[in-house]
Design a protein around this motif. Structure first.
Motif, short mmCIF file in Angstrom:
data_model
loop_
_atom_site.label_atom_id
_atom_site.label_comp_id
_atom_site.label_asym_id
_atom_site.label_seq_id
_atom_site.Cartn_x
_atom_site.Cartn_y
_atom_site.Cartn_z
N LEU A 84 23.19 -15.77 48.63
CA LEU A 84 24.23 -16.35 49.14
C LEU A 84 24.72 -15.87 50.79
O LEU A 84 25.19 -16.36 51.85
N GLY A 85 24.70 -14.52 50.74
CA GLY A 85 25.19 -13.63 51.66
C GLY A 85 23.91 -13.33 52.77
O GLY A 85 24.47 -12.96 53.90
N ALA A 86 22.92 -13.15 52.14
CA ALA A 86 21.66 -12.52 52.97
C ALA A 86 20.46 -13.11 52.85
O ALA A 86 19.45 -12.65 52.64
N LEU A 87 20.37 -14.50 52.80
CA LEU A 87 19.28 -15.19 52.28
C LEU A 87 18.16 -15.04 53.35
O LEU A 87 16.91 -14.63 52.74
N ASP A 88 18.18 -15.18 54.49
CA ASP A 88 17.14 -14.95 55.50
C ASP A 88 16.71 -13.68 55.25
O ASP A 88 15.36 -13.40 55.46
N GLU A 89 17.41 -12.70 55.30
CA GLU A 89 16.90 -11.33 55.04
C GLU A 89 15.97 -11.36 53.86
O GLU A 89 14.94 -10.33 53.88
N GLU A 90 16.40 -11.60 52.75
CA GLU A 90 15.80 -11.47 51.63
C GLU A 90 14.20 -12.32 51.59
O GLU A 90 13.25 -11.78 51.16
N LEU A 91 14.24 -13.38 52.18
CA LEU A 91 13.18 -14.18 52.39
C LEU A 91 12.23 -13.46 53.33
O LEU A 91 10.92 -13.30 52.86
N SER A 92 12.56 -13.05 54.31
CA SER A 92 11.73 -12.18 55.26
C SER A 92 11.09 -10.93 54.40
O SER A 92 9.70 -10.69 54.81
N VAL A 123 14.44 -21.46 49.79
CA VAL A 123 13.32 -20.63 48.98
C VAL A 123 12.15 -21.46 48.99
O VAL A 123 11.23 -20.86 49.53
N ARG A 124 12.16 -22.63 48.59
CA ARG A 124 10.72 -23.41 48.40
C ARG A 124 10.02 -23.62 49.73
O ARG A 124 8.99 -23.35 50.08
N SER A 125 11.13 -24.11 50.69
CA SER A 125 10.66 -24.07 52.39
C SER A 125 9.93 -23.00 52.72
O SER A 125 9.18 -22.96 53.55
N ALA A 126 10.50 -21.76 52.34
CA ALA A 126 9.87 -20.63 52.79
C ALA A 126 8.51 -20.29 52.13
O ALA A 126 7.77 -19.07 52.47
#
Length: 248
Positions: free
Chosen positions: A72-80, A117-120
């Motif tokens: 919830l707080g750092a999704l983009d960072e986790e995905l990257s 997440v799926r889009s990534a």
């Protein structure tokens, strides 16, 4: 001929060892024979270094356990980070649910995360403990309700067979029931149904030959050892566990 060609390790199993020597742990895990790992944190290592360590040791990043709060707080960072290390799936490892209302709240929070997440390029899923097998006021198992209220394309289930058995659930029956959702299996052994102690894979009551065969039948993609208690050394147990499963 082994039932499965590859066996993976949830690194939470060696969380104490990783604190001092993440590179050394990955090297040892690979030497035992494990071909993939599931993360539960990254030891403050940058993604570039983690990617190098995985490549050096011939290990794949099967999945990462990431708390809902972190997503919830750092999704983009986790995905990257996980894109760089080649992770296949992102898993929510725990959420406290006791009522149908709790499940509904969780599904509302998961929906946008699952899409992102799926889009990534990842698979997204949920990992159970025992409390999700309690029943709602309407008599529906909370984990079943979670599956009913989420899209199979968005949320798969990483079934922890130990926690299912801990809750008094027949593992094989449940695997059949949720055959369209279970894509990862946490392989963890229980000494007996009275003490419910977590033990080495070759010492307890859960029949992994039958469990893995059922997993292969329903489309499970990866089996992952997670062990939370060790009678002697973690590495000895991990080696015993690897040999037990690969000799089935």
């Amino acid at each position: 001929m082994s039932l499965i060609k590859e066996f993976n390790l949830q690194l939470y199993s060696v969380r104490e060892l990783i604190k001092d020597n993440f590179p050394g742990v990955l090297k040892k895990v690979a030497e035992i024979g494990y071909t993939g790992v599931e993360f539960a944190g990254y030891g403050n290592l940058p993604a570039s270094q983690m990617q190098e360590l995985l490549e050096e040791n011939g290990l794949k990043s099967i999945s990462s356990h990431v708390s809902l709060e972190r997503l919830l707080g750092a999704l983009d960072e986790e995905l990257s980070y996980n894109q760089q290390i080649g992770t296949q799936a992102i898993i929510v490892p725990y959420y406290s649910i006791a009522t149908a209302q709790d499940v509904e709240k969780l599904t509302e929070q998961l929906a946008p995360i699952a899409k992102a997440v799926r889009s990534a390029g990842f698979t997204f899923g949920y990992h159970n403990h025992a409390h999700e097998f309690a029943k709602s006021e309407d008599g529906v198992t909370l984990l079943d309700l979670l599956m009913q209220l989420t899209d199979p394309k968005d949320v798969m289930l990483e079934l922890d067979v130990y926690w299912a058995a801990y809750a008094g659930v027949d593992v094989l029956t449940y695997m059949q029931k949720q055959r369209d959702r279970i894509r990862l299996l946490h392989i963890k052994q229980m000494a007996d149904f009275e003490s419910k102690k977590c033990v080495d894979l070759d010492e307890g009551v859960l029949d992994f030959d039958k469990i893995i065969r059922k997993g292969l039948e329903i489309g499970v993609q990866h089996c992952i050892l997670e062990q939370e208690e060790f009678a002697e050394s973690p590495y000895l147990s991990l080696e015993k566990g690897y040999k037990h499963i690969m000799n089935l």
